[in-house]
Design an enzyme around this catalytic site. Structure first.
Site, PDB file in Angstrom:
ATOM      1  N   LYS A 149      -1.771   8.975   7.334  1.00 57.55           N
ATOM      2  CA  LYS A 149      -2.189   9.089   5.936  1.00 57.55           C
ATOM      3  C   LYS A 149      -1.627   7.927   5.108  1.00 57.55           C
ATOM      4  CE  LYS A 149      -2.211  12.228   2.092  1.00 57.55           C
ATOM      5  NZ  LYS A 149      -3.623  11.827   1.869  1.00 57.55           N
ATOM      6  N   LYS A 202       3.226   3.854   7.609  1.00 56.92           N
ATOM      7  CA  LYS A 202       2.684   3.096   8.749  1.00 56.92           C
ATOM      8  C   LYS A 202       3.184   1.656   8.753  1.00 56.92           C
ATOM      9  CE  LYS A 202      -1.516   3.700   7.466  1.00 56.92           C
ATOM     10  NZ  LYS A 202      -1.153   4.722   6.454  1.00 56.92           N
ATOM     11  N   LYS A 222      -5.304  -2.032   1.404  1.00 52.86           N
ATOM     12  CA  LYS A 222      -4.126  -2.365   0.603  1.00 52.86           C
ATOM     13  C   LYS A 222      -3.532  -3.716   1.000  1.00 52.86           C
ATOM     14  CE  LYS A 222      -0.128   0.394  -0.809  1.00 52.86           C
ATOM     15  NZ  LYS A 222       0.816   0.639   0.287  1.00 52.86           N
ATOM     16  N   ASP A 240      -6.725   8.060   6.228  1.00 47.70           N
ATOM     17  CA  ASP A 240      -7.164   9.152   5.347  1.00 47.70           C
ATOM     18  C   ASP A 240      -8.579   9.592   5.681  1.00 47.70           C
ATOM     19  OD1 ASP A 240      -5.400   7.149   3.305  1.00 47.70           O
ATOM     20  OD2 ASP A 240      -4.839   9.263   3.407  1.00 47.70           O
TER      21      ASP A 240
HETATM   22  N1  LIG Z   1      11.981   5.925   6.766  1.00 48.13           N
HETATM   23  C1  LIG Z   1      11.841   5.644   5.470  1.00 48.13           C
HETATM   24  N2  LIG Z   1      12.857   5.852   4.603  1.00 48.13           N
HETATM   25  C2  LIG Z   1      12.734   5.586   3.304  1.00 48.13           C
HETATM   26  N3  LIG Z   1      11.607   5.107   2.729  1.00 48.13           N
HETATM   27  C3  LIG Z   1      10.551   4.878   3.520  1.00 48.13           C
HETATM   28  C4  LIG Z   1      10.599   5.119   4.924  1.00 48.13           C
HETATM   29  N4  LIG Z   1       9.394   4.780   5.452  1.00 48.13           N
HETATM   30  C5  LIG Z   1       8.628   4.359   4.440  1.00 48.13           C
HETATM   31  N5  LIG Z   1       9.306   4.413   3.261  1.00 48.13           N
HETATM   32  C6  LIG Z   1       8.798   4.057   1.926  1.00 48.13           C
HETATM   33  O1  LIG Z   1       7.501   4.615   1.751  1.00 48.13           O
HETATM   34  C7  LIG Z   1       6.635   3.674   1.127  1.00 48.13           C
HETATM   35  C8  LIG Z   1       5.267   3.714   1.755  1.00 48.13           C
HETATM   36  O2  LIG Z   1       5.363   3.229   3.055  1.00 48.13           O
HETATM   37  P1  LIG Z   1       4.237   2.299   3.708  1.00 48.13           P
HETATM   38  O3  LIG Z   1       4.799   1.823   4.997  1.00 48.13           O
HETATM   39  O4  LIG Z   1       3.785   1.252   2.740  1.00 48.13           O
HETATM   40  O5  LIG Z   1       3.088   3.373   3.917  1.00 48.13           O
HETATM   41  P2  LIG Z   1       1.619   3.171   4.539  1.00 48.13           P
HETATM   42  O6  LIG Z   1       1.589   1.839   5.199  1.00 48.13           O
HETATM   43  O7  LIG Z   1       1.451   4.301   5.473  1.00 48.13           O
HETATM   44  O8  LIG Z   1       0.667   3.261   3.386  1.00 48.13           O
HETATM   45  C9  LIG Z   1       7.301   2.316   1.298  1.00 48.13           C
HETATM   46  O9  LIG Z   1       7.324   1.634   0.068  1.00 48.13           O
HETATM   47  C10 LIG Z   1       8.688   2.580   1.763  1.00 48.13           C
HETATM   48  O10 LIG Z   1       9.618   2.156   0.784  1.00 48.13           O
HETATM   49 MG   LIG Z   2       0.384   0.245   4.776  1.00 49.74          MG
END
Ligand SMILES: Nc1ncnc2c1ncn2[C@@H]1O[C@H](COP(=O)(O)OP(=O)(O)O)[C@@H](O)[C@H]1O
Ligand SMILES: [Mg+2]
Ligand SMILES: Nc1ncnc2c1ncn2[C@@H]1O[C@H](COP(=O)(O)OP(=O)(O)O)[C@@H](O)[C@H]1O
Ligand code: SF4
Ligand SMILES: [Mg+2]
Lengths: 251, 251
Positions: free
Chosen positions: A9, A14, A40, A127
């Site tokens: 999601k 990710k 994104k 999603d």
């Molecule tokens: N293990 C973790 N501990 C703390 N914060 C995290 C962790 N994993 C992700 N985050 C936070 O969650 C936010 C979203 O993560 P992201 O990797 O960008 O999600 P996605 O790629 O799935 O959209 C990031 O800005 C990051 O700061």
């Molecule tokens: Mg991402």
């Protein structure tokens, strides 16, 4: 060359997880390529010192399709080759179109021949699993698929959806559903909830990653935890995930 | 007949907010129709005593397209007419296809003529704004669009994306972007973060809804807060939102 898709999601972690995985594996001398498949377009940001690289879609538009590999593939931390597919203008055309276009362009420009990666990660929005977002599963582009989830209801719902898509439409012999990566959000009963979805979808929880503010601290410096805090407990967690992934995919 | 689309990131609280809005307006004697446009197909569950109604897509499949209005439109709490578009099998075809199909079928069966709603709510997934998910904006199906968000980064990112889609591709004279509904997640600096996105997208925060466990308590009984706890502070919040929505859309 192992091709691994990381689904989940939006906002589940990710890109954070994939870029730390890439960094950990590159630090061991493996040649890694990371391809962001989320409109994104910030999957590789923390491998590029916080820089958001130009997307394949944008370069095709701006350069009137006169695109070279150096316009879309960039070497970041540890020599990780970074690519962002990009997405169309919101509201027009299939949001997954960037992925289809990016895959075509990378093949046309013989990216895999030039860089010879040991591992290719596709970091894919989960999603919805349709159009370009289904390509890593349907097109035979991925050998293994991992799904990042937390114990939150919406993340688990998305994980189940993605698991069904793999089951329904992974081309025969491709896209093995290899497990869940729990990116903890510290919700009540989280481990048990994620474990249950793993069981129900016929797979396992490959690793539980704790929630840790070192992630934000590294992010604020435009880095992964593996780069910014290589001796930390959190870097060890990502390295342990790297071990597990190598083992599961047979490397 | 006012047609209002409620968009937002998956899990942000669109269905909770929309069903409480529908309940509040129906309790004032308005004829309301709520159409779930999320493959999750549970938008109207808490207007139907916790029952997940058959989706338009499923009924078309199962009844070989011999579908009557009574197979897809159901009267719930307060006489709210409930419809769920549904979605295709994960991984195959456009995830938004259910919405396109549902709109066609409702027109073909003259649903609006039969029920004569004062207000129609479309509760629409907003993680991607393409295919069927863009229809309420592009097809001229909605007079007004509200976006549900919290102060979380991913929710705000989705809100900005949806706002761009409206701006780029709302048909002339249709789909006025009428504001943000803040469904609080109690993150740091939330009000200011949401306010900023409102400003940047040229609109306002229509209402701040607090996070409240009465939502879960009502849900566990298969109800909206308006039905389960009509005299509560939280029911007052949803009624205040209803006032604001009526004012903004000119009813
Ligand atoms: N293990 C973790 N501990 C703390 N914060 C995290 C962790 N994993 C992700 N985050 C936070 O969650 C936010 C979203 O993560 P992201 O990797 O960008 O999600 P996605 O790629 O799935 O959209 C990031 O800005 C990051 O700061
Ligand atoms: Mg991402
Ligand atoms: N104001 C609120 N306070 C507490 N919980 C809420 C609130 N709004 C929504 N929720 C919870 O969040 C969950 C997701 O909301 P939902 O309306 O299903 O999201 P969406 O329709 O956007 O996917 C619901 O199960 C509900 O319990
Ligand atoms: S296939 Fe999926 S990504 Fe493409 S238009 Fe349809 S909903 Fe959007
Ligand atoms: Mg919903």
């Amino acid at each position: 060359m192992k091709k691994i898709a990381i689904y989940g999601k939006g906002g589940i972690g990710k890109s954070t997880t994939t870029s730390n995985l890439s960094a950990a594996l590159a630090a061991r001398g493996l040649r890694v390529m990371q391809i962001g498949c989320d409109p994104k377009a910030d999957s590789t940001k923390n491998l590029m010192q916080g820089r958001v690289i130009p997307t394949v879609l944008d370069q095709i538009r701006q350069r009137d399709n006169q695109v070279e590999l150096d316009h879309i593939a960039f070497e970041g931390f540890g020599g990780v080759v970074c690519v962002e597919a990009g997405g169309p203008t919101p509201g027009i055309g299939c949001a997954g179109r960037g992925i289809i276009t990016a895959f075509q362009k990378l093949e046309e420009l013989e990216a895999y021949e030039r860089y010879q990666p040991d591992i290719v990660f596709y970091d894919v929005l989960g999603d919805v699993v349709c159009g370009g977002f289904a390509m890593p599963i349907r097109g035979g582009y991925a050998d293994n698929v991992f799904i990042v989830t937390s114990g939150e209801m919406m993340a688990l719902y998305a994980a189940t959806n993605i698991a069904h898509a793999i089951e329904n439409f992974g081309k025969r012999g491709y896209a093995k559903y290899s497990g869940l990566i729990q990116n903890s959000r510290n919700v009540e009963n989280e481990d048990a909830l994620v474990q249950q979805v793993a069981r129900e979808s016929g797979t396992e929880v490959v690793k539980i990653i704790p929630r840790h503010k070192l992630v934000q601290q590294a992010e604020n410096q435009g880095m992964t935890v593996v780069e910014a805090f290589p001796d930390s407990e959190m870097a060890r967690e990502y390295n342990s995930l790297a071990d597990k992934v190598l083992e599961v995919v047979g490397l």
